[in-house]
Scaffold this motif. Structure first.
Motif, PDB file in Angstrom:
ATOM      1  N   LYS A 197      70.345  67.614 -57.773  1.00  0.00           N
ATOM      2  CA  LYS A 197      69.093  68.283 -58.289  1.00  0.00           C
ATOM      3  C   LYS A 197      69.523  69.535 -58.870  1.00  0.00           C
ATOM      4  N   GLN A 208      64.501  72.033 -59.669  1.00  0.00           N
ATOM      5  CA  GLN A 208      64.069  71.008 -59.024  1.00  0.00           C
ATOM      6  C   GLN A 208      64.120  71.336 -57.584  1.00  0.00           C
ATOM      7  N   GLN A 209      65.175  72.177 -57.172  1.00  0.00           N
ATOM      8  CA  GLN A 209      65.320  72.459 -55.572  1.00  0.00           C
ATOM      9  C   GLN A 209      64.310  73.576 -55.216  1.00  0.00           C
TER      10      GLN A 209
END
Length: 78
Positions: free
Chosen positions: A43, A47-48
């Protein structure tokens, strides 16, 4: 009411139970967290970080959020 480091860690631990989590900060408002978890592999940073914000369950939402600022470091384990 400001959040304490252990409260932030408890919220994060619900979503990332096997992660290495370190939360720092002593003013209850401006905090820093490092989360190292396998779920971040593959990711991108956005996204993280979205996954971390979701784990905080709205505690950073809006001007009345309990947590004003959280500096994040996220990554998958080496």
């Amino acid at each position: 009411m400001p959040m304490q480091a252990h409260e932030i860690e408890e919220l994060l631990r619900e979503t990332f139970p096997d992660a290495k989590i370190q939360v720092e900060g002593d003013d209850g408002v401006h905090m820093a967290a490092m989360i190292v978890d396998e779920s971040f592999r593959g990711k991108n940073r956005v996204q993280q970080q979205r996954a971390v914000y979701a784990a905080l369950k709205g505690k950073m939402d809006g001007a009345d959020g309990e947590l004003h600022a959280l500096a994040l470091t996220t990554r998958a384990p080496d």
